[in-house]
Design a protein around this motif. Sequence first.
Motif, PDB file in Angstrom:
ATOM      1  N   THR A  69       0.909  -1.255   0.066  1.00  0.00           N
ATOM      2  CA  THR A  69       0.047   0.097  -0.086  1.00  0.00           C
ATOM      3  C   THR A  69       0.895   1.242   0.035  1.00  0.00           C
ATOM      4  N   ALA A  76       0.460   7.113  -6.573  1.00  0.00           N
ATOM      5  CA  ALA A  76      -0.592   7.790  -6.628  1.00  0.00           C
ATOM      6  C   ALA A  76      -0.190   9.248  -6.363  1.00  0.00           C
ATOM      7  N   HIS A 109      -5.847  12.222  -3.180  1.00  0.00           N
ATOM      8  CA  HIS A 109      -5.958  11.036  -4.197  1.00  0.00           C
ATOM      9  C   HIS A 109      -5.352   9.937  -3.775  1.00  0.00           C
ATOM     10  N   ALA A 110      -4.212   9.968  -3.286  1.00  0.00           N
ATOM     11  CA  ALA A 110      -3.041   8.776  -2.774  1.00  0.00           C
ATOM     12  C   ALA A 110      -3.935   8.383  -1.398  1.00  0.00           C
ATOM     13  N   TYR A 113      -7.187   6.430  -2.746  1.00  0.00           N
ATOM     14  CA  TYR A 113      -6.606   5.283  -3.043  1.00  0.00           C
ATOM     15  C   TYR A 113      -6.418   4.123  -2.279  1.00  0.00           C
ATOM     16  N   PHE A 117      -8.113   0.709  -1.244  1.00  0.00           N
ATOM     17  CA  PHE A 117      -7.367  -0.695  -1.136  1.00  0.00           C
ATOM     18  C   PHE A 117      -7.287  -1.357   0.068  1.00  0.00           C
ATOM     19  N   MET A 180     -14.638   2.866  -5.075  1.00  0.00           N
ATOM     20  CA  MET A 180     -14.120   4.414  -5.364  1.00  0.00           C
ATOM     21  C   MET A 180     -15.189   5.270  -5.934  1.00  0.00           C
ATOM     22  N   SER A 220     -15.571   9.736 -11.433  1.00  0.00           N
ATOM     23  CA  SER A 220     -14.782   8.646 -10.833  1.00  0.00           C
ATOM     24  C   SER A 220     -14.105   7.935 -12.040  1.00  0.00           C
ATOM     25  N   TYR A 223     -10.758   9.098 -12.301  1.00  0.00           N
ATOM     26  CA  TYR A 223      -9.814   8.508 -11.210  1.00  0.00           C
ATOM     27  C   TYR A 223      -9.404   7.142 -11.435  1.00  0.00           C
ATOM     28  N   ASP A 227      -5.798   4.573 -10.862  1.00  0.00           N
ATOM     29  CA  ASP A 227      -5.647   3.404 -10.517  1.00  0.00           C
ATOM     30  C   ASP A 227      -4.755   2.413 -11.212  1.00  0.00           C
ATOM     31  N   CYS A 230      -1.155   3.422 -11.392  1.00  0.00           N
ATOM     32  CA  CYS A 230      -0.392   3.011 -10.329  1.00  0.00           C
ATOM     33  C   CYS A 230      -0.047   1.440 -10.290  1.00  0.00           C
TER      34      CYS A 230
END
Length: 253
Positions: A69, A76, A109-110, A113, A117, A180, A220, A223, A227, A230
């Motif tokens: 993570t 991210a 954002h991070a 995310y 997760f 999300m 989203s 967004y 993902d 990443c």
Amino acid sequence: MNVFSIPKSDFKKITNIFNREIGRFVFFVFLLFFDSIYFAENVTNSQILINILMVAGFFKMYFRSNPRTKELMIYAVILGFIGEYFFSRGLHMYTYRLENVPLYVPLGHAALYGRIFMFTKSSVVRKYDKSIVQFFAVCISILAITSLIFFNDVFGFVMTICIFLLLWKKPKDRLFFFSMYILVVILEIGGTAFGCWEWPDTAFGVFKFLPSNNPPIGISLLYFLLDIGCFLIYTQRHKIAWNRLKNIQRNQA
């Protein structure tokens, strides 16, 4: 499998995990009030304070996360900075209150995310994956239809349809992306309601045939690019482990 058929004990565990991982991020949405138009006009411009709080929250979450993570959160942040400057300052798809890119945004954002997760990887959540996905799909459909009917959000509705189509043959990805979607809706409604940022009344202010709400309900979809980015970086950096996982999944199929 229906979400209401989940045993009460497990449902309580799922709720607790949701509150712990997602609820803390939702709390941050209310802190956006301190970067609102009202607060700036009647008290003071406190965007710096929000940035400091987000930096502190980000590092707190970062140091409490597992190695995977942590790595994904770093990606991210980097992609978040690039994406925000490209979409907001470069293409002017949306505009922040001070016409800048606040530091708390890519860090947010991070954090978003990472929270999603961790929620979707919880064992009890994965156990009832299908039930939760079914419930989220119904909620998303209601949100999209409501936004279309009451706010003429054609753009948001179209993006929501695109999300369902993209996930049509990817059942393993639905829980993450549906989670999300819902969290982004909460974030975007809070941010635009406070006037922290604003979306134009048509799709990106360019496609006049796609009326949009502020915010568009299915935003989203953008967004998701974060993902995917990443994920691609992570798999390229860990090719051996990723190939091993794919072989295991292929043998189990």
